[in-house]
Structure formats: C-alpha cells, structure tokens
Scaffold this active site. Structure first.
Site, PDB file in Angstrom:
ATOM      1  N   GLU A 105      -1.027   5.492   1.169  1.00 16.12           N
ATOM      2  CA  GLU A 105      -1.955   6.398   0.482  1.00 16.12           C
ATOM      3  C   GLU A 105      -3.077   5.611  -0.187  1.00 16.12           C
ATOM      4  O   GLU A 105      -2.910   4.439  -0.513  1.00 16.12           O
ATOM      5  CB  GLU A 105      -1.199   7.169  -0.609  1.00 16.12           C
ATOM      6  CG  GLU A 105      -1.053   8.649  -0.446  1.00 16.12           C
ATOM      7  CD  GLU A 105      -2.307   9.489  -0.294  1.00 16.12           C
ATOM      8  OE1 GLU A 105      -3.396   8.970   0.019  1.00 16.12           O
ATOM      9  OE2 GLU A 105      -2.190  10.701  -0.476  1.00 16.12           O
ATOM     10  N   ASP A 106      -4.200   6.282  -0.406  1.00 20.57           N
ATOM     11  CA  ASP A 106      -5.302   5.647  -1.121  1.00 20.57           C
ATOM     12  C   ASP A 106      -5.089   5.681  -2.630  1.00 20.57           C
ATOM     13  O   ASP A 106      -5.189   4.672  -3.308  1.00 20.57           O
ATOM     14  CB  ASP A 106      -6.650   6.282  -0.750  1.00 20.57           C
ATOM     15  CG  ASP A 106      -6.653   7.810  -0.888  1.00 20.57           C
ATOM     16  OD1 ASP A 106      -5.599   8.404  -1.207  1.00 20.57           O
ATOM     17  OD2 ASP A 106      -7.711   8.417  -0.668  1.00 20.57           O
ATOM     18  N   ASP A 109      -2.942  10.721  -7.861  1.00 22.30           N
ATOM     19  CA  ASP A 109      -3.583  11.247  -9.070  1.00 22.30           C
ATOM     20  C   ASP A 109      -2.589  12.203  -9.739  1.00 22.30           C
ATOM     21  O   ASP A 109      -1.699  11.762 -10.455  1.00 22.30           O
ATOM     22  CB  ASP A 109      -4.880  11.928  -8.612  1.00 22.30           C
ATOM     23  CG  ASP A 109      -5.771  12.369  -9.740  1.00 22.30           C
ATOM     24  OD1 ASP A 109      -5.640  11.832 -10.846  1.00 22.30           O
ATOM     25  OD2 ASP A 109      -6.612  13.256  -9.534  1.00 22.30           O
ATOM     26  N   PHE A 158     -12.749   8.848 -12.196  1.00 26.94           N
ATOM     27  CA  PHE A 158     -12.939   9.199 -10.795  1.00 26.94           C
ATOM     28  C   PHE A 158     -13.592   8.011 -10.092  1.00 26.94           C
ATOM     29  O   PHE A 158     -14.674   7.569 -10.462  1.00 26.94           O
ATOM     30  CB  PHE A 158     -13.797  10.458 -10.651  1.00 26.94           C
ATOM     31  CG  PHE A 158     -13.799  10.978  -9.246  1.00 26.94           C
ATOM     32  CD1 PHE A 158     -12.748  11.757  -8.788  1.00 26.94           C
ATOM     33  CD2 PHE A 158     -14.820  10.646  -8.364  1.00 26.94           C
ATOM     34  CE1 PHE A 158     -12.721  12.209  -7.469  1.00 26.94           C
ATOM     35  CE2 PHE A 158     -14.798  11.090  -7.053  1.00 26.94           C
ATOM     36  CZ  PHE A 158     -13.748  11.877  -6.611  1.00 26.94           C
ATOM     37  N   ARG A 171     -17.281   6.092   1.106  1.00 21.74           N
ATOM     38  CA  ARG A 171     -16.028   5.535   1.627  1.00 21.74           C
ATOM     39  C   ARG A 171     -16.216   4.121   2.165  1.00 21.74           C
ATOM     40  O   ARG A 171     -15.276   3.340   2.219  1.00 21.74           O
ATOM     41  CB  ARG A 171     -15.496   6.405   2.786  1.00 21.74           C
ATOM     42  CG  ARG A 171     -15.074   7.808   2.377  1.00 21.74           C
ATOM     43  CD  ARG A 171     -14.326   8.455   3.526  1.00 21.74           C
ATOM     44  NE  ARG A 171     -14.184   9.900   3.403  1.00 21.74           N
ATOM     45  CZ  ARG A 171     -13.237  10.515   2.717  1.00 21.74           C
ATOM     46  NH1 ARG A 171     -12.348   9.812   2.058  1.00 21.74           N
ATOM     47  NH2 ARG A 171     -13.171  11.831   2.665  1.00 21.74           N
TER      48      ARG A 171
HETATM   49  P1  IMP Z   1      -3.275  14.147  -6.025  1.00 18.47           P
HETATM   50  O1  IMP Z   1      -2.657  15.222  -5.161  1.00 18.47           O
HETATM   51  O2  IMP Z   1      -3.848  14.721  -7.282  1.00 18.47           O
HETATM   52  O3  IMP Z   1      -2.373  12.992  -6.290  1.00 18.47           O
HETATM   53  O4  IMP Z   1      -4.560  13.670  -5.283  1.00 18.47           O
HETATM   54  C1  IMP Z   1      -4.564  12.864  -4.215  1.00 18.47           C
HETATM   55  C2  IMP Z   1      -5.887  12.927  -3.484  1.00 18.47           C
HETATM   56  O5  IMP Z   1      -6.987  13.331  -4.321  1.00 18.47           O
HETATM   57  C3  IMP Z   1      -6.231  11.553  -3.016  1.00 18.47           C
HETATM   58  O6  IMP Z   1      -5.622  11.274  -1.769  1.00 18.47           O
HETATM   59  C4  IMP Z   1      -7.741  11.598  -2.975  1.00 18.47           C
HETATM   60  O7  IMP Z   1      -8.171  12.118  -1.740  1.00 18.47           O
HETATM   61  C5  IMP Z   1      -8.127  12.547  -4.089  1.00 18.47           C
HETATM   62  N1  IMP Z   1      -8.479  11.809  -5.316  1.00 18.47           N
HETATM   63  C6  IMP Z   1      -7.763  11.743  -6.461  1.00 18.47           C
HETATM   64  N2  IMP Z   1      -8.367  10.969  -7.373  1.00 18.47           N
HETATM   65  C7  IMP Z   1      -9.494  10.511  -6.793  1.00 18.47           C
HETATM   66  C8  IMP Z   1     -10.551   9.625  -7.229  1.00 18.47           C
HETATM   67  O8  IMP Z   1     -10.585   9.082  -8.347  1.00 18.47           O
HETATM   68  N3  IMP Z   1     -11.543   9.393  -6.322  1.00 18.47           N
HETATM   69  C9  IMP Z   1     -11.553   9.938  -5.068  1.00 18.47           C
HETATM   70  N4  IMP Z   1     -10.594  10.762  -4.624  1.00 18.47           N
HETATM   71  C10 IMP Z   1      -9.572  11.047  -5.484  1.00 18.47           C
END
Ligand code: IMP
Length: 188
Positions: A105-106, A109, A158, A171
C-alpha cells in the site's frame, strides 16, 4: 485543472527525500526477504498510489515473487476525505488460495480501505496475509489494522508524490511532500 509548468513549484515542503525513500525501501526489501526466506511470495499492489513503491520494493526482494494488482476506490468523499465505502475497480488476476500474500500500500490513513480489502482477500484463503505500507498516518485511524511493515510514520498532513496524488496529479514526483495552500485554494 490547469496544467503546471513545473510540479515542484507547487510543493511547500519536502517530507521525505528521494534518498530517504530509496534507503528505507532497500531496508524493507531486506527484511521481507529474510522473513519469507525459503518461501514464495505474492505481492498485491493497490493501485494507483502504490505503483512506484511496488516497482522499487519488488526489486529489493531477493526471494521469488509473483505480483498481482488491484484497484479500489472509495465511494463519494473528496480527495482528502474517505467515506469508508470501497469499490473494487480491478480484481486480482491470479488465485491466492494457499499463497503467502503481502499487500503493498502507499498510505494508511483512516484504515477503512485496507480494512475492507483485507476482509476481501482473507476470503480467498491465502496461507498468510500481511501488509506493507510506505506511509502510515496513525493520527487519523478509524479502524485498527495490524501493519507488518511500515516505511515511514508521518504526521496528519495531506501528502503527494512518489505515487500519491492530489486530483490525480503529482504522482510522478520522486519525493513525498506537502502542497502549498494556494494549490488547494485554486482548485476550490
Ligand atoms: P484510508 O482508507 O483512509 O486508509 O485511505 C487510504 C487511501 O486514501 C490511500 O490509499 C490514498 O489513496 C488516499 N490517501 C490517504 N491519505 C492521503 C494523502 O495524504 N495523500 C494522498 N492520498 C491519500
């Protein structure tokens, strides 16, 4: 969205340099190779944000790996807000039954995307299922996710670059950074 002459001009601060990312990815690759020594691993990349991380990480892993790609998106919400409803845009193309699987995963959050994905993948009966994320933003977590490999723990900001986008842009930056506030204001 207006086209920018130089993406780097929109960046207020670099949080992680290219060199820092490279060193950490090498370390993660070494640890994964040791932990899975003598086994075969399936890396499942979650598109699109983890693309550069996946490409770099797989080349730092010394054991045999197969790769697969999934793409998910959250229903509704904005670029900086997750509603927790996840849609599969691209499913696995291989069978992971009985395989050792590592999800790449990247960023984690709220954890809602991965929480959904892990339940989905567990249903496919892998021998083991672990997570490797480049970035972890624990301050915003809504569900508990056991993360096995973390590149960097970052504050609640962010971020863009090295795969991460704002409005599908940024990206391709080689570093991870934070945008200037005007960039968000420009795009309302
Ligand atoms: P989560 O479901 O809230 O954990 O979000 C995961 C996804 O939200 C990641 O795979 C990203 O695509 C996007 N995301 C969350 N935080 C960021 C950020 O700081 N920058 C860019 N994308 C984010």
């Amino acid at each position: 969205m207006t086209r920018r002459a130089d993406l780097a001009n929109d960046v207020a601060e670099v949080l992680l340099t290219e060199a820092e990312i490279t060193a950490r990815v090498q370390e993660l690759g070494r640890r994964i190779s040791e932990d899975y020594a003598g086994r075969e691993l399936t890396l499942v990349s979650v598109l699109k944000g983890s693309l550069p991380f996946m490409a770099d990480l797989m080349r730092e892993i010394a054991i045999p790996v197969q790769i697969d790609l999934m793409e998910v998106s959250s229903y509704g919400g904005t670029a900086t807000e997750n509603t927790g409803l996840v849609r599969i845009l691209k499913d696995l193309s291989s069978n992971i039954d009985g395989r050792d699987v590592l999800v790449v995963e990247d960023i984690i959050d709220t954890g809602l995307t991965l929480n959904y994905l892990m339940r989905y993948l567990r249903g496919k009966n892998p021998a083991s299922l672990r997570i490797c994320t480049l970035l972890d933003k624990p301050a915003r977590r809504l569900v508990e996710i056991p993360v096995d490999y973390v590149g960097f723990t970052i504050p609640d900001r962010f971020v863009i670059g090295y795969g991460l986008d704002y409005g599908e842009i940024y990206r391709n930056l080689r570093f991870v950074g934070v945008l200037r506030p005007e960039v968000y204001a420009d795009q309302g």
